[in-house]
Design an enzyme around this catalytic site. Structure first.
Site, mmCIF file in Angstrom:
data_model
loop_
_atom_site.group_PDB
_atom_site.id
_atom_site.type_symbol
_atom_site.label_atom_id
_atom_site.label_comp_id
_atom_site.label_asym_id
_atom_site.label_seq_id
_atom_site.Cartn_x
_atom_site.Cartn_y
_atom_site.Cartn_z
ATOM 1 N N CYS A 34 0.828 -1.206 0.000
ATOM 2 C CA CYS A 34 0.000 0.000 0.000
ATOM 3 C C CYS A 34 0.860 1.253 0.000
ATOM 4 O O CYS A 34 1.906 1.316 0.652
ATOM 5 C CB CYS A 34 -0.911 0.025 1.236
ATOM 6 S SG CYS A 34 -2.371 -1.001 1.100
ATOM 7 N N ASP A 88 -3.900 1.484 11.863
ATOM 8 C CA ASP A 88 -4.823 0.775 10.972
ATOM 9 C C ASP A 88 -6.291 1.052 11.283
ATOM 10 O O ASP A 88 -7.173 0.592 10.550
ATOM 11 C CB ASP A 88 -4.570 -0.740 11.038
ATOM 12 C CG ASP A 88 -3.390 -1.161 10.167
ATOM 13 O OD1 ASP A 88 -2.877 -0.319 9.417
ATOM 14 O OD2 ASP A 88 -2.997 -2.344 10.234
#
Length: 421
Positions: free
Chosen positions: A119, A308
């Site tokens: 990512c 996260d």
């Protein structure tokens, strides 16, 4: 290209079972490379694209893998390894592929891996991994897009200090040191539950690791580790995502398998936001009958607030009463979801690594995209409460980390479907 179509406005109600942790299963799959003599059977393995990718990496090394999606079981036969090079076309897809370097070094004495991808949430340098390998006696060469490491005489236990408690570096060094000669003392390691899970798995294989989950880990190297069965811990980020979804939609959801101990900062902030929570040995019930209150969050290494969960909380703050500050200290490029939320009507202003989120009366559905894994989750959450229809593109990012997301949300009463773009 597939996308998610969501018609918002429905409260989530019912029970949802949390799958095995993505961030635990990937290093544990890498650790199966250390398992000799017997097949490793991993249970509660989520059906994720990332699991398929790292399994494909292992297959390129000559390892046999077999995944049963119905049982969520992965069998790995690493009794023979025929190759020590991980190809670019797989490693570029997923940064966690780099986790095979530690076990390959320990088992084969050498490894060659292309520079990793993943990512685009900021620089996640691998220098801490390499520093740890060098401290254990490995020789490192970097060039032509590859990293080569060799320890022809085996790895030697040593004292390793991490400048930052990197999760990946901790995992890689832990696996390498498990078969090094003598004792390794790892100082300032990451303390995430996923680190503890990896250490527990290595220990059932025959390793001797003490202190995982604290600021000092001691590893007494073993000559040989044996393949073994193991059950992966539940995914605390998936659990946190459904907790926020229940709060945002004014729902009532029991999060089955959620471990409260792993979610302390998330639970604390949800309570501060006025959300009802009931904790039990079987999971966590989350319920709300009114708009949440704005809170401030600051991401930190575990046991602080998880990076996260930052995007999902920002989606919640976008429809909360008041204004909240979101400060990101872990990754420098993790506000890419802000522009997508603003397309839906969110009021967010960025100042460096801090975002000021002022709650609005409503979000409106439109076409948005998942810029990364957790940003994708945030867009789904925003779509669940938005007026009208939301279409979320680039959902391959979401598929990397959420097992059966659409099916689970439908079972909770959401109006969501996956369609071809």
């Amino acid at each position: 290209m597939e996308k998610l179509v969501i018609n918002g406005g429905k409260p989530l109600k019912g029970r949802v079972k949390i799958s095995g942790a993505k961030n635990a299963v990937l290093p544990i799959i890498a650790a199966t490379l250390l398992g000799q003599d017997k097949v490793s059977v991993l249970e509660e393995v989520p059906d994720l694209d990332d699991v398929q990718t790292i399994s494909a990496v292992l297959q390129k090394l000559g390892v046999k893998t077999e995944y049963n999606a119905e049982l969520n079981e992965l069998r790995v036969d690493a009794t023979e390894i025929s190759c020590f090079e991980a190809p670019y076309d797989l490693v570029r897809k997923m940064r966690a592929s780099f986790l095979i370097m530690g076990p390959l070094l320990a088992r084969c004495g050498k490894a060659k891996i292309s520079l990793p991808g993943g990512c685009a949430i900021g620089t996640r340098p691998i220098d801490l991994h390499l520093k740890g390998f060098e401290a254990l006696g490995a020789q490192i060469k970097i060039g032509h897009g590859f990293i080569e490491a060799a320890a022809p005489n085996g790895l030697i236990g040593s004292r390793v200090y991490l400048d930052f408690p990197s999760v990946g570096a901790t995992e890689n060094i832990l696996m390498a040191a498990a078969m090094a000669k003598g004792q390794t003392v790892l100082e300032n390691p990451a303390q995430e539950p996923e680190i503890v899970d990896l250490a527990n798995y290595l220990n059932v294989m025959g390793a001797k690791i003490r202190g995982a989950g604290t600021n000092v880990i001691k590893i007494d190297g073993r000559e040989k580790l044996i393949g073994h069965g193991y059950t992966i811990i539940p995914d605390r980020i998936e659990a946190g995502t459904y907790m926020v979804a229940a709060a945002m939609t004014k729902g009532d959801v029991f999060i089955e398998n959620a471990i409260s101990e792993h979610l302390k900062p998330v639970i604390a902030k949800l309570k501060e936001a006025g959300v009802g929570l009931e904790e039990s040995v079987d999971g966590i019930r989350v319920f709300a009958d009114k708009r949440t209150r704005a809170v401030d969050i600051k991401t930190m290494p575990y046991p602080g607030f998880p990076t996260d969960m930052q995007a999902q909380f920002m989606a919640m703050l976008a429809v909360s009463d008041g204004a909240g500050l979101v400060t990101e200290t872990v990754f420098e490029n993790r506000f890419m979801h802000v522009d997508e939320l603003k397309r839906m009507g969110a009021n967010i202003k960025i100042d460096g690594r801090t975002s000021i989120v002022t709650g609005v009366g409503k979000l409106t559905g439109c076409q948005v995209k998942a810029t990364d894994l957790r940003a994708g989750a945030a867009m789904v959450l925003a779509g669940l409460v938005a007026e009208g229809q939301t279409q979320v593109g680039y959902i391959h990012h979401i598929d990397r980390g959420y097992d059966k997301l659409v099916e689970k949300l439908i079972a909770l009463g959401a109006d969501i479907k996956r369609v071809d773009g």
